[in-house]
Write an enzyme that holds these catalytic residues in place. Structure first.
Site, PDB file in Angstrom:
ATOM      1  N   CYS A   2      35.791  16.857  23.957  1.00  0.00           N
ATOM      2  CA  CYS A   2      36.723  16.824  25.073  1.00  0.00           C
ATOM      3  C   CYS A   2      38.048  17.343  24.522  1.00  0.00           C
ATOM      4  CB  CYS A   2      36.857  15.384  25.562  1.00  0.00           C
ATOM      5  SG  CYS A   2      38.296  15.116  26.587  1.00  0.00           S
TER       6      CYS A   2
ATOM      7  N   LYS B 296       0.856  -1.200   0.000  1.00  0.00           N
ATOM      8  CA  LYS B 296       0.000   0.000   0.000  1.00  0.00           C
ATOM      9  C   LYS B 296       0.886   1.242   0.000  1.00  0.00           C
ATOM     10  CE  LYS B 296      -3.920   1.930   2.544  1.00  0.00           C
ATOM     11  NZ  LYS B 296      -3.365   3.214   2.969  1.00  0.00           N
TER      12      LYS B 296
HETATM   13  S1  IVH Z   1      -7.701  -0.331  -3.613  1.00  0.00           S
HETATM   14  C1  IVH Z   1     -11.405  -0.568  -3.391  1.00  0.00           C
HETATM   15  N1  IVH Z   1      -5.164  -0.818  -3.804  1.00  0.00           N
HETATM   16  O1  IVH Z   1      -5.341   3.130   0.077  1.00  0.00           O
HETATM   17  C2  IVH Z   1     -10.436  -0.251  -2.444  1.00  0.00           C
HETATM   18  N2  IVH Z   1      -5.837   1.124  -2.615  1.00  0.00           N
HETATM   19  O2  IVH Z   1      -7.513   3.264   2.283  1.00  0.00           O
HETATM   20  C3  IVH Z   1      -9.759   1.044  -2.521  1.00  0.00           C
HETATM   21  N3  IVH Z   1      -3.964   2.472  -1.754  1.00  0.00           N
HETATM   22  O3  IVH Z   1      -7.542   5.558  -1.092  1.00  0.00           O
HETATM   23  C4  IVH Z   1      -8.558   1.144  -3.283  1.00  0.00           C
HETATM   24  N4  IVH Z   1      -2.361   1.175  -2.530  1.00  0.00           N
HETATM   25  O4  IVH Z   1      -5.100   5.712  -1.807  1.00  0.00           O
HETATM   26  C5  IVH Z   1      -6.102   0.011  -3.321  1.00  0.00           C
HETATM   27  N5  IVH Z   1      -2.951  -1.383  -4.101  1.00  0.00           N
HETATM   28  C6  IVH Z   1      -3.868  -0.554  -3.612  1.00  0.00           C
HETATM   29  C7  IVH Z   1      -3.530   0.610  -2.881  1.00  0.00           C
HETATM   30  C8  IVH Z   1      -4.558   1.425  -2.386  1.00  0.00           C
HETATM   31  C9  IVH Z   1      -2.630   2.291  -1.864  1.00  0.00           C
HETATM   32  C10 IVH Z   1      -4.612   3.596  -1.021  1.00  0.00           C
HETATM   33  C11 IVH Z   1      -5.584   4.397  -1.847  1.00  0.00           C
HETATM   34  C12 IVH Z   1      -6.887   4.324  -1.107  1.00  0.00           C
HETATM   35  C13 IVH Z   1      -6.461   3.924   0.263  1.00  0.00           C
HETATM   36  C14 IVH Z   1      -7.546   3.126   0.921  1.00  0.00           C
END
Ligand code: IVH
Length: 676
Positions: free
Chosen positions: A427, A119
């Site tokens: 020192c 993420k």
């Molecule tokens: S899926 C349908 N995939 O995480 C689910 N989100 O808290 C929503 N994000 O707003 C998105 N990497 O900014 C998804 N591989 C990934 C992601 C991702 C980062 C972020 C995105 C979203 C937040 C969700």
């Protein structure tokens, strides 16, 4: 306050901000922390808001992304941009899977396949493509309605502007994360608190030209509205994204079973600090689209996905005391003793305060409540003080004017280059007159890069010091092994081992010898340069006897700072005795001219990863002995990248891009006719 006074105050703050910016961009120096920089910016913006007569072309409102959102048109998302629910523990994860199985009415042993995606901590965006053409792009906004940031998104080179693949859906919103790489963020550090702020700020610039200045990246991972897509799973979709020309996360995987999810999580968390973008967790998505559809959403998050968050890398604690540690070069390093706090699974009870200036700048006091950060292998450090919680009688910390180890005066050097005092207090008793300095010098002497005496670690140095077995480096070669044999925890075998590893090191190269002396500003590289120039240890001793230090200025790379330090070293009587004694005991090899026509002549090499049965130092010297040159960056100048186990991936990628030859250890040794 009258108008003039306010103007003056404002001007001063603007000047300060401009100064820090200039320092950072021109001289690469951050004189204040990110937090302090942010506070300064905030103060300026608040003044500007309060008094509309305050204006400056250097206002942070004009320089970076503090643009109010009314700059952008709003637009509705055709499918809502959902968020993700979070899992913080293995139990949360088990629960997530259990709920899915229940919902789908599957048996406990049913194997769910997940698309597993790191993420990225950036800003999400939704890009509309019609007939393969990028039409418009929206920020997430509240999930239902976002801002139209099309022109800024168009400046991002990772976003394809035209896709002509037949299987690309005729109308689709491709969604992903806009972010900035950590290596690029380094150059912008003075302006933003973290990479995420930098990405968000630049994405929301009024003028796309300003967005373009910042190297934003885009990684695609999902879709919103779509018409004409015929895929069955998320992993297929990701593969297609890649084929269509989008960037996808190189660490994406398909995994079955929560146990495997957890081992992958642990693996990535370990790697987290070596990845060039910030990730704050891992997203697990049920891979099968049919199942996703059946599962649907709860309020604003899908039932079929979850974000497994990494533990925070900062915590709140209280300063119990401030200790002053004395280092090898006499530098006094303040260390905060804090109430133990669990940060990312590690109990932290010490945090470095770097130097005297850092304490003054942050006005850190005993009993203060502080935010402590621990990231990767970096020593935990204090980020900020909570002034609201400060006790009214808290006293400013007074840095000691005497060395806590030997009582000598402490001093701050004046740097003739920067025309400023050093941030570090030292020192003043250079050398073996100070107990703590001596111990650190001996630790340095036996350390890996110096004499590399196996089994002679820091703890043993301390122990031998405490029972007066060693006081000076030469004592190491005259140890009383009968006494050691009878020490607690020692026996015949370990004593013999130690004796053997010491005896092995009675012969040493001139450069290692000079480095081991621990002269300030004479690290491995400088020691090498000096030894190449002086050729043998007699010439080194002569430098001190004849006081012809300036002769060393002939060496390219040795300057005034190093010369002064060498002068200081020779002006100390104990150092002269140490030198004499070591010269008697040791066989110091003359520095040898490497032949210029060896097998690797005119070739440049770089090493990455761990080699088998060979240290980095040995590999380097083997290359140099054969007339090769070591360089420290992947660039067009590099001919060969030698890779061992666990190499730095980035280096390999860069080398491949530049079409540099990549060798494994065997191939490289073959060049030297060494092994098949
Ligand atoms: S899926 C349908 N995939 O995480 C689910 N989100 O808290 C929503 N994000 O707003 C998105 N990497 O900014 C998804 N591989 C990934 C992601 C991702 C980062 C972020 C995105 C979203 C937040 C969700």
């Amino acid at each position: 306050m009258n108008k003039n006074l306010i103007k003056k105050k404002y001007k001063k703050k603007i000047e300060l901000l401009t100064y820090y910016n200039r320092k950072y961009f021109n001289d690469n120096i951050s004189e204040i922390s990110d937090l302090e920089f942010d506070n300064l910016k905030r103060e300026i913006i608040e003044l500007e808001k309060r008094y509309d007569f305050l204006k400056s072309e250097n206002s942070p409102q004009l320089i970076v992304g503090y643009k109010p959102s009314k700059n952008f048109k709003k637009a509705l998302h055709r499918a809502p941009m959902l968020s993700l629910s979070n899992a913080f523990s293995e139990a949360d994860l088990d629960n997530f899977e259990k709920k899915i199985l229940n919902y789908l009415d599957k048996k406990k042993d049913f194997k769910i396949e997940y698309s597993v995606e790191p993420k990225i901590d950036g800003i999400s965006a939704s890009l509309n493509f019609k007939k393969g053409k990028f039409i418009y792009g929206l920020s997430r906004g509240d999930g239902k309605e976002g801002e139209d940031i099309t022109s800024n998104l168009k400046t991002i080179s990772d976003i394809p502007k035209k896709i002509s693949y037949k299987d690309f859906p005729e109308d689709i919103d491709i969604r992903g994360e806009v972010f900035i790489q950590n290596s690029d963020f380094k150059k912008l550090k003075a302006k933003f608190a973290n990479p995420r702020n930098a990405a968000s700020g630049s994405l929301r610039q009024k003028d796309p030209k300003d967005t373009k200045k910042i190297p934003l990246k885009f990684i695609a991972y999902t879709f919103g509205f779509e018409k004409g897509m015929k895929l069955k799973s998320q992993s297929e979709f990701l593969k297609k994204l890649d084929q269509w020309g989008f960037k996808i996360n190189p660490l994406n995987k398909v995994i079955t079973g929560t146990k495997n999810l957890i081992s992958n999580y642990k693996e990535i968390e370990k790697k987290r600090n070596s990845i060039d973008f910030d990730i704050d967790g891992i997203v697990y998505k049920v891979n099968n689209f049919e199942m996703q559809k059946r599962l649907g959403n709860v309020s604003n998050a899908p039932r079929w996905a979850i974000a497994h968050k990494f533990s925070a890398n900062s915590g709140i604690s209280k300063i119990i005391d401030i200790d002053i540690q004395v280092g090898r070069t006499g530098a006094l390093t303040p260390v905060a003793k804090i109430e133990p706090v669990n940060i990312g699974g590690v109990l932290v009870s010490n945090a470095t305060l770097h130097n005297e200036d850092e304490i003054t700048r942050k006005d850190i006091r005993i009993n203060d409540e502080v935010v402590v950060e621990r990231a990767g292998d970096v020593i935990p450090h204090i980020i900020s003080v909570n002034l609201e919680k400060r006790e009214t009688n808290a006293k400013k910390f007074i840095f000691p004017d005497k060395c806590p180890s030997c009582g000598s005066k402490t001093v701050k050097d004046f740097n003739s280059l920067t025309k400023k005092e050093d941030a570090v207090r030292r020192c003043s008793s250079e050398g073996f007159e100070c107990e703590k300095v001596s111990i650190e010098k001996i630790k340095h002497f036996v350390s890996k890069e110096a004499f590399n005496i196996e089994g002679f670690g820091k703890k043993i140095v301390e122990k031998f010091w405490n029972i007066k077995l060693v006081r000076l480096p030469q004592d190491i070669f005259n140890l009383d092994f009968e006494k050691i044999k009878n020490l607690d925890g020692w026996g015949n075998q370990s004593t013999n081992n130690l004796k053997y590893s010491i005896d092995e090191k009675r012969e040493v190269s001139l450069e290692k010898f000079i480095y081991s002396l621990g002269i300030r500003h004479i690290g491995l590289e400088n020691a090498k340069l000096i030894s190449k120039y002086l050729k043998n240890s007699r010439n080194f001793v002569k430098i001190g006897e004849r006081k012809n230090y300036l002769d060393l200025l002939n060496i390219d790379g040795i300057g005034e700072t190093q010369i002064n330090s060498i002068k200081n070293f020779f002006s100390n009587k104990t150092n002269i005795i140490v030198l004499e004694q070591l010269n008697k005991i040791l066989k110091i090899r003359d520095s040898i001219e490497f032949k210029k026509d060896g097998l690797l002549a005119n070739k440049t090499f770089m090493l990455t990863g761990k080699l088998e049965n060979m240290s980095r130092a040995e590999a380097k010297s083997l290359i140099e002995k054969n007339s090769g040159t070591i360089i420290s960056n992947v660039s067009k100048k590099l001919d060969y990248l030698i890779i061992g186990s666990k190499p730095t991936k980035r280096k390999i990628i860069q080398a491949k891009e530049l079409k540099i030859k990549i060798l494994n250890q065997n191939n490289w040794l073959l060049m030297l006719n060494k092994r098949s």
